[in-house]
Motif scaffolding. Sequence first.
Motif, PDB file in Angstrom:
ATOM      1  N   LYS A 271       0.972  -1.157   0.031  1.00 39.24           N
ATOM      2  CA  LYS A 271      -0.054  -0.117  -0.020  1.00 39.24           C
ATOM      3  C   LYS A 271       0.762   1.306   0.147  1.00 39.24           C
ATOM      4  N   ARG A 272       1.921   1.390   0.813  1.00 42.26           N
ATOM      5  CA  ARG A 272       2.809   2.483   0.847  1.00 42.26           C
ATOM      6  C   ARG A 272       3.456   2.728  -0.350  1.00 42.26           C
ATOM      7  N   LYS A 273       3.895   1.639  -0.881  1.00 43.52           N
ATOM      8  CA  LYS A 273       4.656   1.591  -2.586  1.00 43.52           C
ATOM      9  C   LYS A 273       3.686   1.970  -3.238  1.00 43.52           C
ATOM     10  N   LEU A 274       2.539   1.709  -3.377  1.00 41.92           N
ATOM     11  CA  LEU A 274       1.539   2.513  -4.592  1.00 41.92           C
ATOM     12  C   LEU A 274       1.244   3.778  -4.180  1.00 41.92           C
ATOM     13  N   GLU A 275       1.164   4.207  -2.953  1.00 39.18           N
ATOM     14  CA  GLU A 275       0.930   5.712  -2.802  1.00 39.18           C
ATOM     15  C   GLU A 275       2.078   6.487  -3.010  1.00 39.18           C
ATOM     16  N   ASP A 276       3.152   6.021  -2.925  1.00 42.35           N
ATOM     17  CA  ASP A 276       4.313   6.682  -3.724  1.00 42.35           C
ATOM     18  C   ASP A 276       4.516   6.795  -5.002  1.00 42.35           C
ATOM     19  N   ILE A 277       4.155   5.535  -5.861  1.00 41.14           N
ATOM     20  CA  ILE A 277       4.095   5.590  -7.124  1.00 41.14           C
ATOM     21  C   ILE A 277       2.956   6.512  -7.744  1.00 41.14           C
ATOM     22  N   LEU A 278       1.761   6.435  -7.312  1.00 40.17           N
ATOM     23  CA  LEU A 278       0.529   7.214  -7.662  1.00 40.17           C
ATOM     24  C   LEU A 278       0.792   8.644  -7.463  1.00 40.17           C
ATOM     25  N   SER A 279       1.554   9.083  -6.250  1.00 39.70           N
ATOM     26  CA  SER A 279       1.928  10.448  -6.177  1.00 39.70           C
ATOM     27  C   SER A 279       2.737  10.928  -7.121  1.00 39.70           C
ATOM     28  N   TYR A 280       3.741  10.261  -7.283  1.00 47.91           N
ATOM     29  CA  TYR A 280       4.607  10.535  -8.451  1.00 47.91           C
ATOM     30  C   TYR A 280       4.307  10.737  -9.782  1.00 47.91           C
ATOM     31  N   GLU A 281       3.022   9.588 -10.178  1.00 43.72           N
ATOM     32  CA  GLU A 281       2.450   9.850 -11.310  1.00 43.72           C
ATOM     33  C   GLU A 281       1.346  10.934 -11.377  1.00 43.72           C
ATOM     34  N   GLN A 282       1.037  11.418 -10.260  1.00 36.56           N
ATOM     35  CA  GLN A 282       0.053  12.254 -10.249  1.00 36.56           C
ATOM     36  C   GLN A 282      -1.317  11.792 -10.563  1.00 36.56           C
ATOM     37  N   ILE A 283      -1.738  10.661 -10.175  1.00 33.93           N
ATOM     38  CA  ILE A 283      -2.832  10.081 -10.399  1.00 33.93           C
ATOM     39  C   ILE A 283      -3.755   9.791  -9.073  1.00 33.93           C
ATOM     40  N   PRO A 284      -4.716  10.571  -9.035  1.00 30.74           N
ATOM     41  CA  PRO A 284      -6.081  10.710  -7.840  1.00 30.74           C
ATOM     42  C   PRO A 284      -6.204   9.303  -7.625  1.00 30.74           C
ATOM     43  N   PHE A 285      -6.413   8.811  -6.280  1.00 29.10           N
ATOM     44  CA  PHE A 285      -6.622   7.760  -5.598  1.00 29.10           C
ATOM     45  C   PHE A 285      -7.325   7.676  -4.190  1.00 29.10           C
ATOM     46  N   GLU A 286      -7.996   6.598  -4.023  1.00 27.30           N
ATOM     47  CA  GLU A 286      -8.574   6.751  -2.669  1.00 27.30           C
ATOM     48  C   GLU A 286      -7.927   5.592  -1.713  1.00 27.30           C
ATOM     49  N   THR A 287      -7.557   5.950  -0.592  1.00 23.74           N
ATOM     50  CA  THR A 287      -6.718   5.014   0.269  1.00 23.74           C
ATOM     51  C   THR A 287      -7.318   3.569   0.591  1.00 23.74           C
ATOM     52  N   ASP A 288      -8.763   3.468   0.758  1.00 23.04           N
ATOM     53  CA  ASP A 288      -9.419   2.287   1.045  1.00 23.04           C
ATOM     54  C   ASP A 288      -9.212   1.312  -0.347  1.00 23.04           C
ATOM     55  N   ALA A 289      -9.043   2.014  -1.511  1.00 19.40           N
ATOM     56  CA  ALA A 289      -9.001   1.282  -2.961  1.00 19.40           C
ATOM     57  C   ALA A 289      -7.597   0.702  -2.954  1.00 19.40           C
ATOM     58  N   LEU A 290      -6.615   1.321  -2.461  1.00 23.29           N
ATOM     59  CA  LEU A 290      -5.387   0.636  -2.363  1.00 23.29           C
ATOM     60  C   LEU A 290      -5.102  -0.238  -1.475  1.00 23.29           C
ATOM     61  N   SER A 291      -5.922  -0.409  -0.229  1.00 26.08           N
ATOM     62  CA  SER A 291      -6.007  -1.426   0.579  1.00 26.08           C
ATOM     63  C   SER A 291      -6.711  -2.620   0.227  1.00 26.08           C
ATOM     64  N   VAL A 292      -7.561  -2.475  -0.864  1.00 26.22           N
ATOM     65  CA  VAL A 292      -8.428  -3.614  -1.747  1.00 26.22           C
ATOM     66  C   VAL A 292      -7.269  -4.080  -2.593  1.00 26.22           C
ATOM     67  N   ILE A 293      -6.695  -3.330  -3.381  1.00 22.41           N
ATOM     68  CA  ILE A 293      -5.796  -3.778  -4.337  1.00 22.41           C
ATOM     69  C   ILE A 293      -4.516  -4.480  -3.660  1.00 22.41           C
ATOM     70  N   ALA A 294      -3.982  -4.017  -2.671  1.00 21.41           N
ATOM     71  CA  ALA A 294      -3.130  -4.705  -1.672  1.00 21.41           C
ATOM     72  C   ALA A 294      -3.409  -6.050  -1.241  1.00 21.41           C
TER      73      ALA A 294
END
Length: 631
Positions: A184-207
């Motif tokens: 989850k933390r790695k996805l947050e870093d990547i999406l922030s770098y790519e400037q893609i909006p996301f929901e934290t709960d969605a990343l938990s589901v993906i993880a």
Amino acid sequence: MSYQVLARKHRPKNFSEVVGQEHVLNSLIHGLDQNRLHHAYLFTGTRGVGKTSLARLLAKSVNCLKGVSSKPCGNCDHCIAIEQGRFVDLIEIDAASRTKVEDTRDILDNVQYMPSQGKYKIYLIDEVHMLSQHSFNALLKTLEEPPEHVKFLLATTDPHKLPITILSRCLQFNLKHITELQIKRKLEDILSYEQIPFETDALSVIAHAADGSMRDALSLTDQSIAFSKGQIVTADVKAMLGIVDTQMLDTLLLLILEENTTALIEYSNDIIQAGKSPESVLNAISECFYYASLTNFKMLNLENLPCTTEVLTAITQNYSLDQLQLYYQLSIKAKEDIHLAPTAQCGLGMALLRLCAFSLDLNTPFQENTAYSRSQVQKKNEELDELKAPLTHSKKESYSPITSIPQETSHIDNLTQTQEKTLHYPTDTPSPLQEIKEINLVDILSQHSSPQVTAYEKHLEKIDWYQISQSLGLKGTVLQVVLNCSLFSIDNNIYTLQAADSIKALITPNSIQKIEDALSKRQGHKIILEFTHLNIQNKTTRPISTSQQKIKELETNNFSVQQNQENIADLAKVTSFETSSHNTPAQINQQQKEKRIDQIYQSLKQNADIQKLESIGFEVLKENIKLTTLP
């Protein structure tokens, strides 16, 4: 420029960017910094945990133009060429497509030549377990003593298929699953770098769906971005993955708790029609049983619950620890049969009905007090209705729970109505238990001298211990104890059972307490349970000791001591542990089964076709007749 997927674009460029695997990174970093390099490394682990990435980082570290180091510069020609996959001295081999021994020999023919650009020639063999046995044999000598300028990097998902001779020549590094928090933390870093909006709960589901694989997580992230038109939304991710959301799961679990099979099947069909896979439904249910078990074991601070805490509390209060273990096993085993089912609805429906079948004791009616069972069921239904109230007023119609069937037509009430027919006696006829209390001990002793059965035994025979044992609602080893015992005596509220030798080891204080509670609940008053083999003192059982006390009371009424001793001896013969003729419920089942086999055997012997076969040498053997269910 064409689009590059996230899994390739964000492949680690140095050891600090690797997610997890600290135990492997420490060994590699220390070895590089101290220039203690082995000639062969073996990286093992499941897909997407970093085997190939670590091998390429190791190749970059030993061939960087600034020297061997755990921190390659990443800017020299060698580092850039390795990142882009065009470095001449890094030979990547796919063992799955080059399994023949001829391919291995072609590779080894070039080992002796010096590297063209770098300091070391690196052979990276992926999925090395796919090589043939002859290929392994050809590789052995070179792998043990390669030239100084050659390093072998092997990667595999199945190290058990490698010969022990290969394993002994390599440094082995077993890469572990990456935790959901790390992903989850790695996805947050990547999406922030790519400037893609996301929901934290969605990343938990993906993880959670990635199951420990960073590559799977990045692939699902790419898919989610495309599915949600450039952003990552929780609802869209769950719809894409076919995951059952919390509201659906709460409704399903409440229907299971209510044992409302009609509404349960209808709602399961709605879930399938909504695009949810049966596997995801069973996974969510099994997770709930898992977290409920943790709660029963006083493990708090649970995170990422698949259902609400209120529903989890209801499960914990209504199911015991052994029931949760059983339901968890049923849920995960049902996934194995899903692909065999005619339809998805059929497979999921039968799995849910199986959970209810083990909860509803369909084969044996309730033998409890009617008012007690009604009050318990009513209390349970009221608690579940309170939990269902917020679900009923949900704005999403597809997720609205199905109202439970009226209580007067529920299965519980049908069973209690059956109980009234089987337990209640006419007011003018005393029950067998009441009659036993009125028996005079003198009558028992006086009748024993006759060859007829004593009144005490007659009244014990009136009590159907087989029916009682089937109505107590016991399970597991406690049920086996009851089934393999016979009713030895009843002294007021003290029940004495005679146990078979095979189950005496199962009779523990815990099992005795459970049987006492079940009997007390059935009879409506406190019952004390004793076993003959637990009360032997000087070869005298408790029933005899109790009889001695009663005869001492009768001695005051002009009974002689000698006559009392004779009566005690006679009673000992009646109640002797070795000579008792009472059968256990298990023995009754076996006797009924043997009787039925005898009937079948006799009917076969009288059959004309069978008689013709016997006339030419064939024979019907009784021991070959097997019964799966009693008629």
